[in-house]
Write a protein that holds these residues in place. Structure first.
Motif, short mmCIF file in Angstrom:
data_model
loop_
_atom_site.label_atom_id
_atom_site.label_comp_id
_atom_site.label_asym_id
_atom_site.label_seq_id
_atom_site.Cartn_x
_atom_site.Cartn_y
_atom_site.Cartn_z
N SER A 1 0.86 -1.19 0.00
CA SER A 1 0.00 0.00 0.00
C SER A 1 0.89 1.23 0.00
N LYS A 2 0.44 2.27 -0.69
CA LYS A 2 1.26 3.49 -0.72
C LYS A 2 0.43 4.68 -1.17
N THR A 3 0.56 5.80 -0.43
CA THR A 3 0.02 7.06 -0.95
C THR A 3 1.12 8.11 -1.06
N GLY A 4 2.27 7.86 -0.42
CA GLY A 4 3.35 8.86 -0.46
C GLY A 4 4.64 8.29 0.09
N GLY A 5 5.51 9.20 0.56
CA GLY A 5 6.84 8.82 1.00
C GLY A 5 6.85 7.82 2.16
N LEU A 6 5.85 7.92 3.05
CA LEU A 6 5.78 6.97 4.17
C LEU A 6 5.74 5.53 3.65
N GLY A 7 4.95 5.32 2.60
CA GLY A 7 4.83 3.98 2.02
C GLY A 7 6.17 3.48 1.51
N ASP A 8 6.91 4.34 0.82
CA ASP A 8 8.23 3.95 0.31
C ASP A 8 9.16 3.53 1.45
N ILE A 9 9.22 4.37 2.47
CA ILE A 9 10.19 4.14 3.55
C ILE A 9 9.77 2.94 4.41
N ILE B 1 5.96 15.24 -9.68
CA ILE B 1 5.12 14.10 -9.29
C ILE B 1 4.79 14.30 -7.83
N SER B 2 3.51 14.45 -7.52
CA SER B 2 3.25 14.88 -6.16
C SER B 2 1.79 14.73 -5.77
N ARG B 3 1.55 14.76 -4.45
CA ARG B 3 0.18 14.97 -3.99
C ARG B 3 -0.20 16.40 -4.40
N PHE B 4 -1.49 16.60 -4.76
CA PHE B 4 -1.94 17.96 -5.11
C PHE B 4 -2.25 18.66 -3.78
N GLN C 1 1.13 22.32 0.35
CA GLN C 1 2.49 22.09 0.87
C GLN C 1 3.53 22.06 -0.25
N LYS C 2 3.12 21.53 -1.40
CA LYS C 2 4.10 21.25 -2.45
C LYS C 2 4.43 22.46 -3.34
N GLY C 3 3.93 23.63 -2.95
CA GLY C 3 4.28 24.84 -3.70
C GLY C 3 3.44 25.05 -4.94
N PHE D 1 -0.26 14.50 -10.59
CA PHE D 1 -0.73 14.78 -9.23
C PHE D 1 -1.71 13.73 -8.75
N SER D 2 -1.66 13.43 -7.44
CA SER D 2 -2.77 12.65 -6.89
C SER D 2 -3.84 13.62 -6.40
N LYS D 3 -5.07 13.23 -6.59
CA LYS D 3 -6.21 14.12 -6.35
C LYS D 3 -6.37 14.53 -4.89
N PHE E 1 -4.15 13.94 -13.44
CA PHE E 1 -4.52 13.60 -12.06
C PHE E 1 -4.71 12.10 -11.95
N ALA E 2 -3.75 11.45 -11.31
CA ALA E 2 -3.81 9.99 -11.12
C ALA E 2 -2.75 9.60 -10.13
N PHE E 3 -2.91 8.45 -9.51
CA PHE E 3 -1.79 7.90 -8.75
C PHE E 3 -1.26 6.75 -9.58
N ASP E 4 -0.12 6.95 -10.22
CA ASP E 4 0.36 5.98 -11.19
C ASP E 4 1.86 5.73 -10.93
N GLU E 5 2.13 4.66 -10.22
CA GLU E 5 3.51 4.34 -9.81
C GLU E 5 4.42 4.20 -11.03
N GLY F 1 11.14 14.68 1.61
CA GLY F 1 10.95 14.69 0.17
C GLY F 1 11.79 13.58 -0.42
N LEU F 2 11.15 12.78 -1.23
CA LEU F 2 11.91 11.70 -1.87
C LEU F 2 12.10 11.98 -3.35
N ASN F 3 11.12 12.66 -3.97
CA ASN F 3 11.21 12.81 -5.43
C ASN F 3 12.42 13.61 -5.90
N GLN F 4 12.86 14.58 -5.10
CA GLN F 4 14.06 15.32 -5.52
C GLN F 4 15.28 14.40 -5.48
P1 ADP Z 1 5.00 12.97 0.41
O1 ADP Z 1 5.28 11.82 1.30
O2 ADP Z 1 4.90 14.29 1.10
O3 ADP Z 1 3.82 12.75 -0.49
P2 ADP Z 1 7.59 12.35 -0.79
O4 ADP Z 1 8.40 13.11 -1.78
O5 ADP Z 1 8.25 12.02 0.50
O6 ADP Z 1 6.26 13.18 -0.57
O7 ADP Z 1 7.13 10.97 -1.43
C1 ADP Z 1 6.18 10.90 -2.43
C2 ADP Z 1 6.13 9.48 -2.97
O8 ADP Z 1 4.84 9.28 -3.56
C3 ADP Z 1 7.13 9.24 -4.09
O9 ADP Z 1 7.45 7.87 -4.20
C4 ADP Z 1 6.33 9.69 -5.32
O10 ADP Z 1 6.83 9.16 -6.52
C5 ADP Z 1 4.97 9.16 -4.98
N1 ADP Z 1 3.88 9.90 -5.63
C6 ADP Z 1 3.38 11.12 -5.28
N2 ADP Z 1 2.37 11.47 -6.10
C7 ADP Z 1 2.24 10.45 -6.99
C8 ADP Z 1 1.36 10.22 -8.09
N3 ADP Z 1 0.42 11.10 -8.43
N4 ADP Z 1 1.49 9.05 -8.79
C9 ADP Z 1 2.45 8.15 -8.43
N5 ADP Z 1 3.32 8.32 -7.41
C10 ADP Z 1 3.21 9.45 -6.69
#
Ligand code: ADP
Length: 496
Positions: A14-22, A313-316, A319-321, A343-345, A370-374, A397-400
């Motif tokens: 499961s993943k919505t953002g950086g927490l999921g990755d880590i 690539i980011s949550r909408f 915070q993300k500027g 962007f994720s919605k 607008f999609a969450f697409d890994e 921040g992980l994307n940078q």
């Molecule tokens: P945050 O945890 O604040 O959302 P991070 O930069 O720490 O930001 O991590 C974001 C993670 O979520 C990255 O793996 C990024 O690729 C992923 N991500 C964010 N938005 C999307 C999206 N719309 N589609 C796919 N992956 C996304």
């Protein structure tokens, strides 16, 4: 040494953002490390969401609990599997169909689930039940619980002050990582009965926060160690500007507050082996990036195939500027570049989303999705030349970091983890270290000036540009480094 990593999300489950990755990759790296001369036995505890049911069957159910939930009791099961990538890591899924078998993780169609407080109260209680169960049934004694964000923060309260008489919980050390202080899990008091604890905990020194029940406070106050995901953020949140109302509390606990920079899990994010891209590459075959970019240009119907690609690539989320991006659309449209935003919605920003799309649609060189697409996230990172991350604040921040590893130079606001990871190009003196571009004051002027500088280098000083890419790709961002820092903290706790 036995450790439980407890999280509300973890990739690849499961993943919505950086927490999921880590949270997903951390136990994999941890289990390959040693604690003194002993092995580290790391397990992951996460809710069983709808998309994970295919991973389990009846034979995986190892326990069933009746959990007090206000006046009710709720049947909750534990399913155990081996991590698909590594046999040494056990995954314990907390299985409660009505709570977690849903289409979303925290929200559906952009709306938060109204019972999120209750869902994660139940989750935390199930974690405690499991620890006690394993101790009684399997003589398994846990040493450390590592919890993440507000969703799991109550675990600290249950271990330290509610069930502290339990033998199984004796001497367990709790470490709490704040991935984003802006999310605190503050709920009205009508959820309090679901905690099944005395009202004595509803005081300022425990859960009370401006009349609300604050889950994150339990984690901050009662954990043995609190960490944030970058050194700069750990200092920033002790100031009013970034403290989200908790700055004084964080200052009070600064003796146990550490900032450890997140890292990248190489098996998931590495241009040489990335499964989502066709033309894998490293520094020696960096020309392949162009092939990836070309296929993106085809897919997104861009006419100017020679322009550099700039992505985000980011949550909408504000915070993300997003306001800086929105207000500089005119400038973006005038650069000789193509932009793709993924962007994720976010349902709270519906009107802004509409405006944002309208403005972007007027420019030929800007596409917004607008999609969450890994998979697309990986392809965009690989195909791009520059990456935008002008966050107002950024815990890490992980994307940078991904973009630097993939040879795409980031343009960032110098704050939090962005400041700790991107070394700004400011002329020749920085040429041996610089890995991107950053600006200090959060303004359109600074943002646009920094983009001007980046485009100037890209078009007019190719040798400098290439050197920056070399610097960026050569840097070590490995999660190993991060986890080693955590192991030092675990040691600190256990030898006390
Ligand atoms: P945050 O945890 O604040 O959302 P991070 O930069 O720490 O930001 O991590 C974001 C993670 O979520 C990255 O793996 C990024 O690729 C992923 N991500 C964010 N938005 C999307 C999206 N719309 N589609 C796919 N992956 C996304």
């Amino acid at each position: 040494m036995n450790i439980f990593m407890v999280s509300s999300e973890a990739y690849p489950f499961s993943k919505t953002g950086g927490l999921g990755d880590i949270a997903g990759s951390f136990p994999l790296v941890l289990s390959s490390m040693k604690f003194g001369s002993s092995k580290i036995n790391a397990s992951l505890l996460i809710p069983l969401y709808k998309q994970n049911y295919k991973l389990i069957s009846k034979k995986n159910i190892i326990a069933e609990f009746q959990i007090e939930y206000g006046k009710e009791t709720i049947k909750t099961e534990i399913a155990k599997i081996k991590h698909p990538e590594n046999d040494n890591v056990d995954i314990y899924f907390i299985k409660q169909d009505s709570m977690f078998k849903r289409n979303g993780i925290y929200s559906e169609n952009g709306n938060d689930y109204p019972d999120n407080a209750g869902r994660f109260i139940l989750f935390s209680k199930a974690v405690i039940k499991l620890i006690i169960h394993l101790y009684k049934e399997e003589k398994f004694k846990l040493d450390i619980v590592h919890i993440h964000d507000w969703q799991t923060a109550l675990t600290a309260l249950y271990i330290k002050e509610v069930y502290n008489e339990e033998k199984a919980l004796e001497n367990i050390k709790v470490i709490f990582t704040i991935h984003n202080l802006a999310y605190q899990g503050n709920f009205p008091t009508n959820i309090y009965p679901l905690l099944n604890i005395s009202w004595k905990f509803f005081v300022h020194s425990r859960l009370e926060f401006y009349g609300y029940v604050s889950f994150i406070k339990a984690g901050i106050i009662l954990s043995d160690i609190v960490t944030t995901v970058s050194p700069s953020y750990s200092l920033e949140i002790q100031r009013e500007e970034f403290g989200c109302g908790m700055n004084n509390l964080l200052m009070d606990i600064s003796y146990k507050l550490y900032g450890i920079l997140n890292g990248v899990y190489d098996n998931s994010w590495n241009p040489k082996t990335d499964k989502h891209i066709k033309n894998n590459y490293d520094l020696n075959s960096i020309k392949n990036k162009m092939l990836i970019r070309n296929s993106l240009y085809k897919e997104f119907n861009f006419s100017n195939k020679n322009y550099p690609l700039v992505t985000m690539i980011s949550r909408f989320d504000i915070q993300k500027g997003l306001d800086l991006i929105y207000q500089s659309f005119f400038e973006l449209s005038s650069y000789n570049a193509n932009f793709i935003f993924l962007f994720s919605k976010n349902n709270y920003l519906k009107d802004f989303e509409k405006d944002f799309i309208d403005r972007a649609d007027r420019a030929k060189n800007i596409k917004v999705l607008f999609a969450f697409d890994e998979s697309l996230a990986h392809r965009l990172t690989a195909g791009s030349d520059m990456y935008l991350m002008p966050s107002r604040f950024e815990p890490c921040g992980l994307n940078q970091i991904y973009s630097m590893k993939y040879g795409s130079l980031p343009i960032v606001h110098a704050v939090g983890g962005l400041k700790d990871t991107v070394i700004n190009y400011n002329g020749n003196k920085s040429i041996n270290k610089a890995s991107g571009f950053s600006f200090n004051d959060y303004s359109i002027k600074s943002f646009v000036n920094t983009m001007d500088l980046a485009f100037d280098l890209y078009y007019n000083k190719k040798n400098v540009w290439d050197k920056l890419i070399l610097n960026a790709m050569n840097k070590d961002y490995s999660l190993q480094k991060t986890v080693l820092e955590y192991v030092k903290l675990y040691k600190k706790l256990l030898v006390k």
